[in-house]
Scaffold this motif. Structure first.
Motif, short mmCIF file in Angstrom:
data_model
loop_
_atom_site.label_atom_id
_atom_site.label_comp_id
_atom_site.label_asym_id
_atom_site.label_seq_id
_atom_site.Cartn_x
_atom_site.Cartn_y
_atom_site.Cartn_z
N GLY A 118 0.82 -1.20 0.00
CA GLY A 118 0.00 0.00 0.00
C GLY A 118 0.85 1.25 0.00
O GLY A 118 0.58 2.22 -0.73
N GLU A 122 1.04 4.03 -3.02
CA GLU A 122 0.77 5.45 -2.80
C GLU A 122 1.95 6.31 -3.23
O GLU A 122 1.76 7.42 -3.75
CB GLU A 122 0.43 5.67 -1.32
N ASP A 159 -5.01 9.42 0.97
CA ASP A 159 -3.89 8.70 0.36
C ASP A 159 -2.87 9.63 -0.29
O ASP A 159 -1.66 9.37 -0.22
CB ASP A 159 -4.42 7.71 -0.69
N GLU A 179 -7.46 9.63 -3.91
CA GLU A 179 -7.80 8.27 -3.50
C GLU A 179 -6.99 7.30 -4.35
O GLU A 179 -7.03 7.37 -5.59
CB GLU A 179 -9.30 8.00 -3.69
N LYS A 181 -6.14 3.38 -5.27
CA LYS A 181 -6.59 1.99 -5.18
C LYS A 181 -6.04 1.22 -6.37
O LYS A 181 -5.91 1.76 -7.48
CB LYS A 181 -8.11 1.89 -5.19
N LEU A 184 -10.36 0.30 -8.34
CA LEU A 184 -11.33 1.24 -7.76
C LEU A 184 -12.74 0.70 -7.97
O LEU A 184 -13.14 0.35 -9.08
CB LEU A 184 -11.18 2.61 -8.43
N ASP A 188 -15.60 2.06 -2.94
CA ASP A 188 -14.48 2.97 -2.69
C ASP A 188 -14.87 4.40 -3.05
O ASP A 188 -14.55 5.35 -2.33
CB ASP A 188 -13.26 2.55 -3.50
N CYS A 211 -8.75 10.51 -8.44
CA CYS A 211 -8.73 9.05 -8.22
C CYS A 211 -7.62 8.43 -9.04
O CYS A 211 -7.52 8.69 -10.25
CB CYS A 211 -10.07 8.42 -8.62
N CYS A 213 -5.80 4.68 -10.06
CA CYS A 213 -5.99 3.23 -9.99
C CYS A 213 -5.29 2.54 -11.15
O CYS A 213 -4.96 3.16 -12.16
CB CYS A 213 -7.48 2.88 -9.99
#
Length: 251
Positions: A118, A122, A159, A179, A181, A184, A188, A211, A213
């Motif tokens: 994670g 990020e 994040d 965000e 992920k 996604l 979420d 976002c 992803c």
């Protein structure tokens, strides 16, 4: 006169010694003193019946003894089975304990790996978002980082968070709220939307939801863009509008 010795010998073939003695005395005395010939015949019938009854009783006793033997054997078998069962239960308990210990260890390892991945995701996302916003929109973006903020007494994680500047609007302060992920989902996105709303009530300036992803379903991508959020794929591409889905967006 009756032959008592001969009578005793015959009785002893059916009865034990004591019984034979008693019966011989009774028969002998009755025969010599009281019993008529026809009464003696009846007495012989009684004696014969008694002998048969004793014979059947002996057979029944043998059957009961055999049944008891089988019962005792069965009890021994059940006791042995119970012993094996208890032993197996103990073995299963030990195996379960070892399994639980292994699962706890695995959970710690997976948790550590998840946190590590994670964190790596990020870090990659922050770099890609900074580059994409600069390349596609011309914005200057400060280094994005993961932060924890307390809002209304609740700790929540963002994040990717940081300031950005739009040269075309030099007097505006932009806040990137990102965000990150791997995949996604709608769930979420719903959670992120609530986070964006809370952030907007606390920050002085314009909140820019972003976002990031690797994978996203077409319906989720469309929802992101309809919400007015920026979407940055892992390739650095930023899908615009809803006129078809780019190849970066994997269903």
């Amino acid at each position: 006169m009756a032959d008592r010795i001969h009578m005793l010998e015959r009785l002893s073939t059916v009865f034990d010694e004591k019984q034979s003695q008693v019966l011989a005395d009774v028969i002998y005395s009755s025969y010599n003193d009281l019993v008529r010939r026809e009464d003696f015949s009846e007495l012989k019938e009684i004696v014969r019946d008694l002998g048969e009854t004793q014979h059947r009783t002996g057979q029944r006793v043998e059957e009961l003894a055999e049944a008891q033997r089988r019962t005792e054997q069965r009890v021994e078998q059940l006791a042995e089975a119970q012993h094996r069962t208890e032993q197996r239960v103990a073995e299963l308990g030990e195996a379960q304990q070892r399994t639980e210990t292994a699962l706890q260890s695995l959970a710690r390892e997976v948790g550590g790996l998840s946190n590590r991945l994670g964190g790596d995701l990020e870090e990659v996302a922050a770099i890609v978002i900074e580059d994409a916003l600069h390349r596609e929109l011309g914005w200057e973006v400060e280094k994005l980082r993961r932060v924890w903020q307390t809002r209304d007494g609740v700790d929540e994680e963002i994040d990717a968070f940081g300031k950005a500047y739009d040269p075309s609007r030099p007097d505006s302060t932009l806040w990137i709220v990102g965000e990150v992920k791997f995949n996604l989902t709608m769930r979420d996105l719903d959670r992120f939307s609530r986070l964006v709303a809370r952030a907007g009530s606390q920050l002085d300036g314009e909140v820019v939801p972003v976002c990031f992803c690797y994978r996203i379903r077409p319906a989720v991508q469309e929802r992101v863009l309809e919400s007015g959020y920026r979407l940055v794929m892992s390739t650095g591409r930023m899908p615009q509008g809803s006129n078809g889905f780019p190849t970066d967006a994997m269903p």
